[in-house]
Design a protein around this motif. Structure first.
Motif, PDB file in Angstrom:
ATOM      1  N   LEU A 213       6.499   6.794  25.488  1.00 24.89           N
ATOM      2  CA  LEU A 213       6.004   5.529  26.036  1.00 24.89           C
ATOM      3  C   LEU A 213       7.017   5.022  27.066  1.00 24.89           C
ATOM      4  O   LEU A 213       8.160   4.736  26.723  1.00 24.89           O
ATOM      5  N   VAL A 214       6.573   4.935  28.309  1.00 24.28           N
ATOM      6  CA  VAL A 214       7.447   4.425  29.375  1.00 24.28           C
ATOM      7  C   VAL A 214       6.961   3.011  29.668  1.00 24.28           C
ATOM      8  O   VAL A 214       5.811   2.835  30.088  1.00 24.28           O
TER       9      VAL A 214
ATOM     10  N   THR B  90      11.860  -1.587  37.043  1.00 26.34           N
ATOM     11  CA  THR B  90      11.186  -1.550  38.342  1.00 26.34           C
ATOM     12  C   THR B  90      10.161  -0.413  38.397  1.00 26.34           C
ATOM     13  O   THR B  90      10.187   0.522  37.583  1.00 26.34           O
ATOM     14  N   THR B  91       9.283  -0.500  39.397  1.00 24.83           N
ATOM     15  CA  THR B  91       8.278   0.544  39.598  1.00 24.83           C
ATOM     16  C   THR B  91       8.960   1.873  39.936  1.00 24.83           C
ATOM     17  O   THR B  91       8.556   2.929  39.443  1.00 24.83           O
ATOM     18  N   GLN B  92      10.010   1.819  40.739  1.00 18.23           N
ATOM     19  CA  GLN B  92      10.731   3.055  41.097  1.00 18.23           C
ATOM     20  C   GLN B  92      11.309   3.712  39.838  1.00 18.23           C
ATOM     21  O   GLN B  92      11.212   4.926  39.662  1.00 18.23           O
ATOM     22  N   GLN B  93      11.868   2.905  38.925  1.00 16.08           N
ATOM     23  CA  GLN B  93      12.423   3.473  37.681  1.00 16.08           C
ATOM     24  C   GLN B  93      11.314   4.099  36.838  1.00 16.08           C
ATOM     25  O   GLN B  93      11.477   5.175  36.268  1.00 16.08           O
ATOM     26  N   MET B  94      10.162   3.400  36.763  1.00  9.91           N
ATOM     27  CA  MET B  94       9.051   3.954  35.978  1.00  9.91           C
ATOM     28  C   MET B  94       8.596   5.275  36.593  1.00  9.91           C
ATOM     29  O   MET B  94       8.331   6.253  35.901  1.00  9.91           O
TER      30      MET B  94
ATOM     31  N   ALA C  90       7.946  11.044  36.458  1.00 10.67           N
ATOM     32  CA  ALA C  90       8.060  12.302  37.210  1.00 10.67           C
ATOM     33  C   ALA C  90       8.810  13.350  36.386  1.00 10.67           C
ATOM     34  O   ALA C  90       8.406  14.510  36.316  1.00 10.67           O
ATOM     35  N   ALA C  91       9.888  12.915  35.728  1.00  5.41           N
ATOM     36  CA  ALA C  91      10.697  13.869  34.958  1.00  5.41           C
ATOM     37  C   ALA C  91       9.952  14.373  33.732  1.00  5.41           C
ATOM     38  O   ALA C  91      10.181  15.489  33.269  1.00  5.41           O
ATOM     39  N   ALA C  92       9.037  13.558  33.185  1.00  6.41           N
ATOM     40  CA  ALA C  92       8.351  13.940  31.936  1.00  6.41           C
ATOM     41  C   ALA C  92       7.092  14.772  32.191  1.00  6.41           C
ATOM     42  O   ALA C  92       6.620  15.478  31.299  1.00  6.41           O
ATOM     43  N   LEU C  93       6.542  14.682  33.406  1.00  6.62           N
ATOM     44  CA  LEU C  93       5.208  15.256  33.628  1.00  6.62           C
ATOM     45  C   LEU C  93       5.129  16.770  33.450  1.00  6.62           C
ATOM     46  O   LEU C  93       4.120  17.278  32.972  1.00  6.62           O
ATOM     47  N   GLY C  94       6.208  17.471  33.817  1.00  3.63           N
ATOM     48  CA  GLY C  94       6.179  18.934  33.783  1.00  3.63           C
ATOM     49  C   GLY C  94       5.920  19.489  32.394  1.00  3.63           C
ATOM     50  O   GLY C  94       5.406  20.603  32.250  1.00  3.63           O
TER      51      GLY C  94
ATOM     52  N   ASP D 149       4.309  16.927  40.355  1.00  2.00           N
ATOM     53  CA  ASP D 149       5.101  17.141  39.139  1.00  2.00           C
ATOM     54  C   ASP D 149       4.227  17.464  37.926  1.00  2.00           C
ATOM     55  O   ASP D 149       4.741  17.768  36.852  1.00  2.00           O
ATOM     56  N   ARG D 150       2.907  17.370  38.089  1.00  2.00           N
ATOM     57  CA  ARG D 150       2.017  17.544  36.926  1.00  2.00           C
ATOM     58  C   ARG D 150       2.005  18.981  36.429  1.00  2.00           C
ATOM     59  O   ARG D 150       2.045  19.909  37.226  1.00  2.00           O
ATOM     60  N   LYS D 151       1.906  19.120  35.102  1.00  2.00           N
ATOM     61  CA  LYS D 151       1.760  20.455  34.519  1.00  2.00           C
ATOM     62  C   LYS D 151       0.331  20.929  34.779  1.00  2.00           C
ATOM     63  O   LYS D 151      -0.624  20.154  34.571  1.00  2.00           O
ATOM     64  N   PRO D 152       0.141  22.156  35.216  1.00  2.00           N
ATOM     65  CA  PRO D 152      -1.228  22.619  35.485  1.00  2.00           C
ATOM     66  C   PRO D 152      -2.109  22.468  34.232  1.00  2.00           C
ATOM     67  O   PRO D 152      -1.673  22.791  33.131  1.00  2.00           O
ATOM     68  N   GLY D 153      -3.318  21.966  34.422  1.00  2.00           N
ATOM     69  CA  GLY D 153      -4.247  21.805  33.289  1.00  2.00           C
ATOM     70  C   GLY D 153      -4.063  20.501  32.542  1.00  2.00           C
ATOM     71  O   GLY D 153      -4.817  20.201  31.614  1.00  2.00           O
TER      72      GLY D 153
END
Ligand code: CTP
Length: 404
Positions: A233-234, A253-257, A262-266, A314-318
């Motif tokens: 949960l971010v 901030t939005t940039q921090q979120m 981005a780091a978690a999406l993979g 950054d999204r994981k495929p699928g």
């Protein structure tokens, strides 16, 4: 309230000072629509009265294994239960349950039950830290019981604090919900949920933000954890408590979120962007407090990054990506445009001007709009139920995506 309504729980209460919190647990369960059969040990009755539980649950309280006319209570109560919860579970109870003793009603019920068992230890910190207690708890886990960790906090008066305290009733409720959950499963799935507003500083004491409370995102995170997901949960500043069980990262901030997402999406199977990130930030926040006398001075704004758009690569495929669209007026056309522009599988559209929907209220009326243009309009529902409806769709999309 799902998944509690219409279920039956045997609540075992053993003799520790945390018994006073079991009263609140019994009340929360009853209010959620559970039939609660309370079974107390003799020691528990030294701390709280049977009548108190009876008044809270509206049902008899049981305590004796050998009462004429009640010879088979242990079998009957154990069979009727969808779940057995022992809260608090003392060190002595853990030892006796680990040995398979059956010389009082509660331990006999445990042996006679097929239902899942949740054990909530509560004791002095040194008793919890003792190797024998650890062995007993470990053995109970091997037997298939769910033994949760005690909380870290103030113990009985004069005893300082430490791990041993019984978790709060609301947190025990979340564990119970997870064991009672009958809806789909997200086991083995990693789900990222964002919640709440973000804040953009104007000066060291003021910021730009919005009225999001975070309830929608928090309800989604709680429901995903209940279904067995590994949840991140971010969240920005929340007006509601954090849910049990989920890993959480607080941002401002939005940039921090954006950076955390981005780091978690993979490694994530789904992203549900329920947050309301601030769209603008003061271009050059003042390092010192802006004085009343300095106004009126225009505050120049610049756009913050769009999290969904800028993290597409950054999204994981699928993986399944769900956005929200809070509009003023009929949200559909604009939501459809956002679904395409932000590359979403589904968007949840709602109208902020409708009573009972949007920010700061416990209910919402939403339309699910799918990438294939299908629309599903839901009635006005508590946000917890919207969360479950949404996760039903996410599960379907995940199944379809992994079958591709
Ligand atoms: N969102 C985002 N990054 C932002 C702002 C919003 O990822 N900086 C996400 C929200 O979490 C939501 C979706 O985008 O899931 C739509 O948000 P919304 O505020 O309705 O749309 P905006 O893109 O801000 O567009 P507009 O202000 O023009 O309505």
């Amino acid at each position: 309230m799902r998944p509690f309504h219409g279920r039956r729980i045997l609540l075992g209460v053993t003799g520790g000072i945390a018994c006073y919190k079991s009263l609140i647990l019994a009340r929360l369960l009853t209010q959620a629509g559970v039939e609660v059969d309370v079974v107390m040990t003799a020691a528990a009755q030294e701390f709280v009265g049977r009548i108190t539980f009876e008044a809270l649950t509206g049902r008899p309280t049981y305590s004796s294994l050998l009462d004429a006319g009640h010879a088979l209570d242990h079998v009957r109560l154990a069979r009727a239960a969808d779940l057995i919860v022992v809260a608090p579970a003392t060190a002595d109870f853990l030892a006796r349950a680990a040995q398979g003793r059956a010389d009082d009603l509660l331990s006999a019920c445990l042996l006679a039950a097929d239902a899942p068992v949740l054990i909530v230890p509560a004791m002095n910190d040194r008793m919890w830290a003792h190797r024998q207690t650890a062995l007993n708890a470990g053995h109970l886990r091997e037997l298939g019981y769910v033994v949760i960790e005690p909380a870290d906090g103030p113990l009985a008066v004069g005893e300082g604090s430490g791990p041993g305290r019984m978790p709060e009733p609301e947190s025990i409720m979340a564990h119970i919900g997870r064991l009672l959950e009958t809806r789909g499963t997200l086991e083995g799935r990693r789900v990222v949920v964002t919640a709440g507003p973000t804040r953009e500083a104007m000066d060291p004491v003021r910021y730009i933000s919005n009225h999001s409370s975070g309830l929608m995102g928090v309800s989604i995170a709680a429901a995903a954890w209940r279904r067995g997901a590994d949840v991140l949960l971010v969240h920005g500043p929340l007006m509601v408590p954090l849910p049990e069980g989920v890993q959480s990262v607080a941002v401002q901030t939005t940039q921090q979120m954006r950076d955390v997402v981005a780091a978690a999406l993979g490694s994530s199977d789904a992203l549900i962007m329920a947050a309301a990130p601030a769209d603008f930030a003061p271009r050059d926040p003042s390092k010192t407090k802006i004085r009343k006398g300095d106004l009126p001075a225009p505050i120049e704004l610049s756009p913050t990054p769009d999290i969904l758009v800028t993290t597409r690569r950054d999204r994981k495929p699928g993986s399944i990506i769900v956005g929200f669209a809070l509009e003023t007026g009929d949200p559909r056309a604009s939501a459809r445009e956002k679904l395409i522009r932000k590359g979403l599988d589904m968007i949840v559209a709602n109208d902020a001007t409708e009573a009972g929907a949007g920010f700061g209220v416990p209910t919402n009326r939403v339309v699910f709009i799918h990438a294939d243009e299908r629309e599903e309009a839901l009635p006005l529902l508590p946000k917890e139920e919207v969360a479950d409806e949404l996760l039903d769709r996410v599960e379907m999309l995940l199944e379809r995506s992994s079958g591709r």
